[in-house]
Structure formats: structure tokens, C-alpha cells
Design a protein around this motif. Structure first.
Motif, PDB file in Angstrom:
ATOM      1  N   THR A  90       0.884  -1.181   0.143  1.00 49.94           N
ATOM      2  CA  THR A  90      -0.417   0.052  -0.114  1.00 49.94           C
ATOM      3  C   THR A  90       1.035   1.122  -0.297  1.00 49.94           C
ATOM      4  OG1 THR A  90      -0.137   0.870   2.342  1.00 49.94           O
ATOM      5  CG2 THR A  90      -1.209  -1.176   1.370  1.00 49.94           C
ATOM      6  N   VAL A 150      -1.169  -0.208  -9.587  1.00 47.34           N
ATOM      7  CA  VAL A 150      -1.505   1.232  -9.475  1.00 47.34           C
ATOM      8  C   VAL A 150      -0.397   2.144  -9.369  1.00 47.34           C
ATOM      9  CG1 VAL A 150      -3.389   2.422  -8.854  1.00 47.34           C
ATOM     10  CG2 VAL A 150      -3.381  -0.046  -9.677  1.00 47.34           C
ATOM     11  N   GLN A 176       0.218   5.906  -7.364  1.00 48.11           N
ATOM     12  CA  GLN A 176      -0.832   6.180  -6.400  1.00 48.11           C
ATOM     13  C   GLN A 176      -0.419   7.067  -6.240  1.00 48.11           C
ATOM     14  OE1 GLN A 176      -2.516   2.622  -4.329  1.00 48.11           O
ATOM     15  NE2 GLN A 176      -1.886   1.444  -4.945  1.00 48.11           N
ATOM     16  N   CYS A 177       0.686   7.560  -5.739  1.00 48.46           N
ATOM     17  CA  CYS A 177       1.342   8.126  -5.058  1.00 48.46           C
ATOM     18  C   CYS A 177       2.669   8.994  -6.063  1.00 48.46           C
ATOM     19  CB  CYS A 177       1.683   8.291  -3.922  1.00 48.46           C
ATOM     20  SG  CYS A 177       2.734   7.430  -3.417  1.00 48.46           S
ATOM     21  N   ARG A 180      -0.974  11.918  -2.802  1.00 45.22           N
ATOM     22  CA  ARG A 180      -1.513  10.965  -3.363  1.00 45.22           C
ATOM     23  C   ARG A 180      -1.806  11.021  -4.718  1.00 45.22           C
ATOM     24  NH1 ARG A 180      -2.395   6.027  -0.183  1.00 45.22           N
ATOM     25  NH2 ARG A 180      -1.919   6.888   2.469  1.00 45.22           N
ATOM     26  N   SER A 220      -5.718   7.260 -10.023  1.00 46.91           N
ATOM     27  CA  SER A 220      -5.149   5.956  -9.743  1.00 46.91           C
ATOM     28  C   SER A 220      -4.828   6.110 -10.848  1.00 46.91           C
ATOM     29  CB  SER A 220      -6.193   4.776  -9.427  1.00 46.91           C
ATOM     30  OG  SER A 220      -5.940   4.805  -7.637  1.00 46.91           O
ATOM     31  N   ALA A 238      -7.557   4.724   2.465  1.00 44.13           N
ATOM     32  CA  ALA A 238      -7.441   4.072   0.682  1.00 44.13           C
ATOM     33  C   ALA A 238      -8.350   2.500   0.428  1.00 44.13           C
ATOM     34  CB  ALA A 238      -5.667   3.117   0.345  1.00 44.13           C
ATOM     35  N   ASN A 253      -9.481  -1.215  -5.913  1.00 41.35           N
ATOM     36  CA  ASN A 253      -8.483   0.065  -6.518  1.00 41.35           C
ATOM     37  C   ASN A 253      -8.576  -0.074  -8.242  1.00 41.35           C
ATOM     38  OD1 ASN A 253      -7.362   2.836  -6.135  1.00 41.35           O
ATOM     39  ND2 ASN A 253      -5.480   2.623  -5.111  1.00 41.35           N
TER      40      ASN A 253
END
Length: 151
Positions: free
Chosen positions: A24, A71, A73-74, A103, A106, A136, A142
């Protein structure tokens, strides 16, 4: 008069990198808080074998966009590139990062090795203020939402 694309005008380029081992975004943040992931100045860094040829564009406001579990994501702002000589005598590049992890919306990414350049116009937008602290979504949800273009 021809119009230039945003990335050509801005002189900025980003990097994209898989966050290997992260489950994550929070686990990436936790890893970067460890002494092993930090340089002598206490800032998080990622060490890579290749030195980016587009260094000036990266240091002109570029970020590293992290792909976690397939993915994107940030991101983190890249502060500088430091030379690091390993115990094997090989010169490497330490990508020194801002502590703040931002963040982003996505975006699915296929696996790749190393890092890649990411044009400004191809980078996902940051999440709006207030949403960055939301809990999240589960990785599978996601990914499914990103596949259908909802996130």
C-alpha cells in the motif's frame, strides 16, 4: 507559430518507478521512515544503477510517481540526485526525495524494470485537498475502478 506541448515548454520531466515490496502507499511511507531507506541527511532516497540523462529536467520540479501493486497511486518531489559508490565500487544514483508523499488519482501500469521518464501531460493529477487523508481503498477495488476509468 507552432504550439509546444506542456512538457516541452515547462522543461520538467518526471520519473515513474515500481515500489517493489510495497502493499500500500502507507507501507511505502513506513519503509521510507526506516534508517535503511534514508540518506545521511535523513531524507528518503531510492538508489538506482542508472543516472538519468535528463537530470536538469528532473531537478526543475520533477517528481517520482510510485506504482504500488500495479497502480500508480502517489508521488514525491525529487530534491536532488546524489552520487553513491557501493561496496562493490560501482557508481550509482541516489534519487533524494521530499518526505511528503502526495496521493494521486489512480492509474493502472503494467510491470516494467527500473524507472522510466513520465511526461508532465501523462502524469495523473494529485487528489483534491481533503481526499488525500481518506482511508485507502482495497487494492483490488482500486485496480477495478482504475480499469473502468472511475479513478
Amino acid at each position: 507559430m507552432t504550439r509546444r506541448k506542456k512538457s516541452e515548454n515547462s522543461g520538467v520531466i518526471h520519473l515513474i518507478k515500481l515500489s517493489v515490496g510495497s502493499e500500500t502507499v502507507d507501507s511505502l511511507i513506513d519503509w521510507q521512515a526506516t534508517k535503511r531507506a534514508q540518506g545521511p541527511d535523513g531524507l528518503p532516497r531510492h538508489i538506482t544503477r542508472m543516472w538519468p540523462k535528463r537530470e536538469s529536467e528532473i531537478l526543475n520540479g520533477g517528481s517520482i510517481y510510485w506504482v504500488v501493486k500495479g497502480v500508480m497511486q502517489c508521488r514525491q518531489r525529487i530534491l536532488r540526485l546524489d552520487e553513491v559508490i557501493g561496496q562493490d565500487g560501482i557508481r550509482r544514483c541516489a534519487i533524494v526525495l521530499d518526505r511528503e508523499v502526495i496521493r494521486t488519482q489512480s492509474s493502472l501500469k503494467r510491470p516494467f524494470q527500473g524507472w522510466r521518464y513520465l511526461k508532465v501531460e501523462d502524469a495523473p493529477p494529485d487528489l483534491p485537498k481533503g481526499r488525500e487523508s481518506e482511508e485507502a481503498l482495497p487494492v483490488e477495488l482500486n485496480r477495478a475502478l482504475a480499469e473502468i476509468g472511475v479513478l
